[in-house]
Design a protein around this motif. Structure first.
Motif, PDB file in Angstrom:
ATOM      1  N   GLU A 218       0.827  -1.209   0.000  1.00 57.26           N
ATOM      2  CA  GLU A 218       0.000   0.000   0.000  1.00 57.26           C
ATOM      3  C   GLU A 218       0.860   1.258   0.000  1.00 57.26           C
ATOM      4  O   GLU A 218       0.421   2.320  -0.446  1.00 57.26           O
ATOM      5  CB  GLU A 218      -0.920  -0.002   1.224  1.00 57.26           C
ATOM      6  N   ALA A 219       2.084   1.149   0.490  1.00 58.68           N
ATOM      7  CA  ALA A 219       2.986   2.303   0.509  1.00 58.68           C
ATOM      8  C   ALA A 219       3.384   2.730  -0.895  1.00 58.68           C
ATOM      9  O   ALA A 219       3.886   3.843  -1.086  1.00 58.68           O
ATOM     10  CB  ALA A 219       4.232   1.972   1.329  1.00 58.68           C
ATOM     11  N   LEU A 220       3.154   1.866  -1.880  1.00 58.17           N
ATOM     12  CA  LEU A 220       3.504   2.184  -3.265  1.00 58.17           C
ATOM     13  C   LEU A 220       2.413   2.959  -4.000  1.00 58.17           C
ATOM     14  O   LEU A 220       2.612   3.383  -5.136  1.00 58.17           O
ATOM     15  CB  LEU A 220       3.804   0.897  -4.045  1.00 58.17           C
ATOM     16  N   ASP A 221       1.270   3.154  -3.363  1.00 60.46           N
ATOM     17  CA  ASP A 221       0.171   3.868  -4.011  1.00 60.46           C
ATOM     18  C   ASP A 221       0.581   5.300  -4.355  1.00 60.46           C
ATOM     19  O   ASP A 221       1.014   6.064  -3.477  1.00 60.46           O
ATOM     20  CB  ASP A 221      -1.065   3.894  -3.109  1.00 60.46           C
ATOM     21  N   GLY A 222       0.445   5.667  -5.630  1.00 60.34           N
ATOM     22  CA  GLY A 222       0.766   7.016  -6.066  1.00 60.34           C
ATOM     23  C   GLY A 222       2.243   7.320  -6.191  1.00 60.34           C
ATOM     24  O   GLY A 222       2.628   8.455  -6.496  1.00 60.34           O
ATOM     25  N   VAL A 223       3.086   6.329  -5.972  1.00 61.97           N
ATOM     26  CA  VAL A 223       4.537   6.540  -6.015  1.00 61.97           C
ATOM     27  C   VAL A 223       5.025   6.551  -7.462  1.00 61.97           C
ATOM     28  O   VAL A 223       4.635   5.704  -8.268  1.00 61.97           O
ATOM     29  CB  VAL A 223       5.268   5.433  -5.210  1.00 61.97           C
ATOM     30  N   THR A 224       5.875   7.523  -7.796  1.00 60.79           N
ATOM     31  CA  THR A 224       6.438   7.607  -9.148  1.00 60.79           C
ATOM     32  C   THR A 224       7.856   7.055  -9.223  1.00 60.79           C
ATOM     33  O   THR A 224       8.313   6.666 -10.300  1.00 60.79           O
ATOM     34  CB  THR A 224       6.440   9.068  -9.631  1.00 60.79           C
ATOM     35  N   SER A 225       8.555   7.034  -8.087  1.00 60.36           N
ATOM     36  CA  SER A 225       9.922   6.499  -8.087  1.00 60.36           C
ATOM     37  C   SER A 225      10.252   5.917  -6.716  1.00 60.36           C
ATOM     38  O   SER A 225       9.691   6.323  -5.696  1.00 60.36           O
ATOM     39  CB  SER A 225      10.941   7.583  -8.463  1.00 60.36           C
ATOM     40  N   VAL A 226      11.179   4.956  -6.738  1.00 63.56           N
ATOM     41  CA  VAL A 226      11.589   4.265  -5.508  1.00 63.56           C
ATOM     42  C   VAL A 226      13.105   4.261  -5.423  1.00 63.56           C
ATOM     43  O   VAL A 226      13.802   4.091  -6.432  1.00 63.56           O
ATOM     44  CB  VAL A 226      11.072   2.805  -5.484  1.00 63.56           C
ATOM     45  N   ILE A 227      13.615   4.453  -4.218  1.00 64.03           N
ATOM     46  CA  ILE A 227      15.047   4.274  -3.944  1.00 64.03           C
ATOM     47  C   ILE A 227      15.160   3.261  -2.811  1.00 64.03           C
ATOM     48  O   ILE A 227      14.588   3.460  -1.738  1.00 64.03           O
ATOM     49  CB  ILE A 227      15.738   5.589  -3.538  1.00 64.03           C
ATOM     50  N   SER A 228      15.881   2.185  -3.053  1.00 62.50           N
ATOM     51  CA  SER A 228      16.033   1.159  -2.031  1.00 62.50           C
ATOM     52  C   SER A 228      17.419   1.214  -1.394  1.00 62.50           C
ATOM     53  O   SER A 228      18.437   1.153  -2.088  1.00 62.50           O
ATOM     54  CB  SER A 228      15.807  -0.243  -2.616  1.00 62.50           C
ATOM     55  N   CYS A 229      17.417   1.326  -0.072  1.00 63.90           N
ATOM     56  CA  CYS A 229      18.662   1.285   0.703  1.00 63.90           C
ATOM     57  C   CYS A 229      18.688   0.048   1.587  1.00 63.90           C
ATOM     58  O   CYS A 229      19.460  -0.031   2.550  1.00 63.90           O
ATOM     59  CB  CYS A 229      18.778   2.531   1.589  1.00 63.90           C
TER      60      CYS A 229
END
Length: 284
Positions: free
Chosen positions: A114-125
């Motif tokens: 659900e945290a991905l809703d509306g997200v345009t980009s992701v950075i994974s650390c």
């Protein structure tokens, strides 16, 4: 002759008077026609929607690198959210209040999607150390799950903070590097045009551990200055990668945010020298 001259002057005066009146309106030379003043039609108002806002999700945003990325993204005016196992940040800095904090485990439940809703980009650390099996899960499986979920949600760009090769160290941390490389392969497959992999070496800067701040830059900064000019040493077999220069956490954060939001940033792998180069370009 005199009568003709007087008649000619009378005609010229009449023409001059009919060419323009005292109000400044231009008149036709014909006394019964008046030119209409120039009319400007009011443009029709069109409701144009504002450009879509960029929403960035930082996986592991409460960690050393992740917290710097969140702050950098906020400084650029982005809508920033973070996902981690602990949820809220332990940082007391004022900027942390502007981040939307999500709690979730990339290995166990799907509720975090659900945290991905509306997200345009992701950075994974996301990353960690431990046994080989644990390191593979954290560095590999957890990131692979995130990459697949982001692709399904239609996220445009995905940046993965990986790690530089350190030669013999790769064998000592087998699960760590195998997990990292598995996640890289998945990213390049799912995001061939919007996937960026950053491979820094030792990342230095001020690191908060509880209420204690560790000045890692005391060691990392001098080493970075020396080793960034010793690139040929990096080509020595086996031990060469040990000469990979450290990089400042601020530089990693700046390049990561740019890679996540700039549509012309080239996809693929960026090594430590590339990170330094992009950071220098942005600092000019």
């Amino acid at each position: 002759m005199a009568s003709r001259l007087i008649q000619s002057r009378f005609s010229l005066s009449r023409l001059h008077l009919t060419a323009g009146n005292k109000n400044g309106r231009f008149l036709s030379t014909e006394s019964n026609k008046v030119d209409e003043p120039f009319k400007v039609e009011e443009a029709e108002t069109v409701n144009v929607p504002p450009p879509p806002s960029e929403k960035l999700l930082v996986l592991g945003g409460n960690g050393f690198v992740g917290s710097h990325i969140c702050r950098e993204a906020l400084n650029r005016g982005l809508d920033v959210a973070s996902l981690s196992r602990s949820g809220g940040s332990s940082l007391h800095d004022s900027w942390a209040k502007n981040v939307t904090w999500h709690k979730g485990n990339l290995l166990s439940s799907e509720s975090w999607k659900e945290a991905l809703d509306g997200v345009t980009s992701v950075i994974s650390c996301i990353g960690g150390f431990g046994s080989n099996s644990y390191m593979y899960k954290i560095n590999g499986t957890a990131n692979i799950n995130a990459i697949r979920a982001a692709a399904e949600k239609g996220v445009k760009r995905f940046v993965y903070i990986s790690a530089a090769d350190f030669g013999v160290a790769n064998y000592l941390l087998k699960g760590y590097y195998e997990g990292k490389r598995a996640a890289e392969t998945e990213l390049l497959t799912k995001f061939p045009y919007g996937g960026v992999i950053l491979r820094p070496g030792f990342i230095h800067g001020t690191r908060s551990v509880g209420s204690i701040k560790l000045p890692l830059g005391v060691i990392g900064s001098p080493l970075e200055m020396v080793l960034q000019h010793a690139k040929p040493l990096n080509q020595i077999p086996l031990v060469g990668p040990l000469f990979t220069p450290p990089v400042n956490v601020t530089a990693v954060a700046k390049v990561a945010v740019r890679a996540a939001t700039d549509p012309v940033f080239p996809p693929g792998i960026v090594d430590v020298y590339g990170i330094q180069r992009y950071n220098q370009q942005m600092s000019r």
